[in-house]
Design an enzyme around this catalytic site. Structure first.
Site, PDB file in Angstrom:
ATOM      1  N   ALA A 128       0.840  -1.207   0.000  1.00  0.00           N
ATOM      2  CA  ALA A 128       0.000   0.000   0.000  1.00  0.00           C
ATOM      3  C   ALA A 128       0.866   1.245   0.000  1.00  0.00           C
ATOM      4  O   ALA A 128       1.933   1.273   0.608  1.00  0.00           O
ATOM      5  CB  ALA A 128      -0.919   0.014   1.223  1.00  0.00           C
ATOM      6  N   VAL A 129       0.377   2.263  -0.700  1.00  0.00           N
ATOM      7  CA  VAL A 129       1.066   3.559  -0.758  1.00  0.00           C
ATOM      8  C   VAL A 129       0.055   4.624  -0.354  1.00  0.00           C
ATOM      9  O   VAL A 129      -1.098   4.604  -0.826  1.00  0.00           O
ATOM     10  CB  VAL A 129       1.621   3.817  -2.180  1.00  0.00           C
ATOM     11  CG1 VAL A 129       2.182   5.224  -2.309  1.00  0.00           C
ATOM     12  CG2 VAL A 129       2.691   2.782  -2.530  1.00  0.00           C
ATOM     13  N   ILE A 138       6.581   4.441  -6.047  1.00  0.00           N
ATOM     14  CA  ILE A 138       6.943   3.926  -4.715  1.00  0.00           C
ATOM     15  C   ILE A 138       6.638   2.431  -4.590  1.00  0.00           C
ATOM     16  O   ILE A 138       7.463   1.649  -4.101  1.00  0.00           O
ATOM     17  CB  ILE A 138       6.238   4.753  -3.615  1.00  0.00           C
ATOM     18  CG1 ILE A 138       6.865   6.151  -3.586  1.00  0.00           C
ATOM     19  CG2 ILE A 138       6.351   4.080  -2.250  1.00  0.00           C
ATOM     20  CD1 ILE A 138       6.187   7.146  -2.687  1.00  0.00           C
ATOM     21  N   TYR A 173       1.306  -4.973 -10.773  1.00  0.00           N
ATOM     22  CA  TYR A 173       1.994  -6.271 -10.735  1.00  0.00           C
ATOM     23  C   TYR A 173       2.348  -6.751 -12.148  1.00  0.00           C
ATOM     24  O   TYR A 173       3.428  -7.291 -12.365  1.00  0.00           O
ATOM     25  CB  TYR A 173       1.137  -7.307  -9.999  1.00  0.00           C
ATOM     26  CG  TYR A 173       0.880  -6.906  -8.556  1.00  0.00           C
ATOM     27  CD1 TYR A 173       1.916  -6.424  -7.760  1.00  0.00           C
ATOM     28  CD2 TYR A 173      -0.385  -6.988  -7.991  1.00  0.00           C
ATOM     29  CE1 TYR A 173       1.685  -6.026  -6.447  1.00  0.00           C
ATOM     30  CE2 TYR A 173      -0.620  -6.604  -6.679  1.00  0.00           C
ATOM     31  CZ  TYR A 173       0.421  -6.121  -5.918  1.00  0.00           C
ATOM     32  OH  TYR A 173       0.201  -5.730  -4.619  1.00  0.00           O
TER      33      TYR A 173
END
Ligand SMILES: CC(C)(COP(=O)(O)OP(=O)(O)OC[C@H]1O[C@@H](n2cnc3c(N)ncnc32)[C@H](O)[C@@H]1OP(=O)(O)O)[C@@H](O)C(=O)NCCC(=O)NCCS
Length: 220
Positions: A128-129, A138, A173
């Protein structure tokens, strides 16, 4: 273990292992990313829960486990918590992203016919960002560092589960080389917790240990 190459300069970011003092920011990142629409009271309770160690970001538990591991009783090196941190001009480190990686194989297809857990495959979860830091690469950096951890463990691949409806995650992904693998309908191994209506995809990336150098061909 610091995974970034050098200490982050003000305004720069790096990826490193989580520290106990990151726990509240991790809880905050986790809740605001995965459970964004809670009422204020519930929201606070969830953050406390994640912080205190009963949720996925069990840093307090981690701390206890590490101490035990140091005492030689528990192989805690089977799980790592990575954080991306941004250093502000005032020198304060802000957690912008989180990721968990383990080599326990809980959620991976079991070997047949023995039903034993698989080995040699790392498993990534809780990616998670924080909202304000998204689309800056990130998550990509967290995944790259998780590969480094997996290689260090001697793993040949990394797996993860992803909600098929989560377009951002699926795109992330895929862009990082993960490919969907089919899961048998009668699969019996534990699945990660997910909303009942969601369809989880199992995705795997092979880690190539030694890239083959390009040789000159013999004829020229
Ligand atoms: C999914 C998530 C982790 C992505 O984090 P991020 O730091 O913004 O991702 P990155 O900037 O590293 O993006 C890398 C690539 O992923 C893809 N991607 C990321 N976010 C995307 C989005 N919203 N829409 C489409 N593609 C996206 C793109 O291919 C992107 O490359 P690009 O920016 O060069 O086009 C973030 O949106 C998030 O925290 N979501 C909520 C929690 C979550 O769903 N976690 C995944 C659980 S499986």
């Amino acid at each position: 273990m610091v995974l970034c190459q050098a200490r982050a300069a003000p305004g720069a970011s790096c990826v490193r292992e989580a520290r106990i003092q990151d726990a509240w920011q991790i809880a905050d990142t986790h809740c605001s990313s995965f459970l964004p629409h809670q009422g204020a009271v519930m929201d606070f309770a969830l953050r406390l829960d994640r912080w205190a160690g009963r949720g996925c970001c069990c840093l307090c538990l981690m701390h206890v486990c590490r101490t035990m591991a140091l005492a030689g009783s528990l192989p805690f090196e089977h799980k790592k918590y990575l954080v991306a941190v941004e250093e502000t001009l005032g020198g304060v480190q802000v957690v912008s992203g989180i990721l968990t990686i383990d080599k326990v194989g809980d959620f991976l297809p079991r070997r047949r016919p023995s039903g034993c857990r698989r080995t040699g495959i790392a498993y990534v979860s809780n990616v998670a960002v924080r909202h304000e830091f998204r689309r800056r690469g990130i998550a990509k950096r967290l995944l790259t560092q998780s590969e480094q951890v997996a290689r260090g463990w001697g793993c040949r691949s990394i797996a993860l589960h992803c909600d098929a409806c989560n377009g951002a995650a699926v795109a992330l992904y895929k862009s990082q080389g993960y490919r969907r693998v089919p899961v048998p309908l009668n699969a019996k191994w534990p699945q990660p917790k997910a909303v009942a209506s969601s369809t989880l995809l199992l995705m795997i990336k092979l880690l190539i240990k030694h890239p083959v150098p390009s040789h000159h061909s013999s004829n020229g």
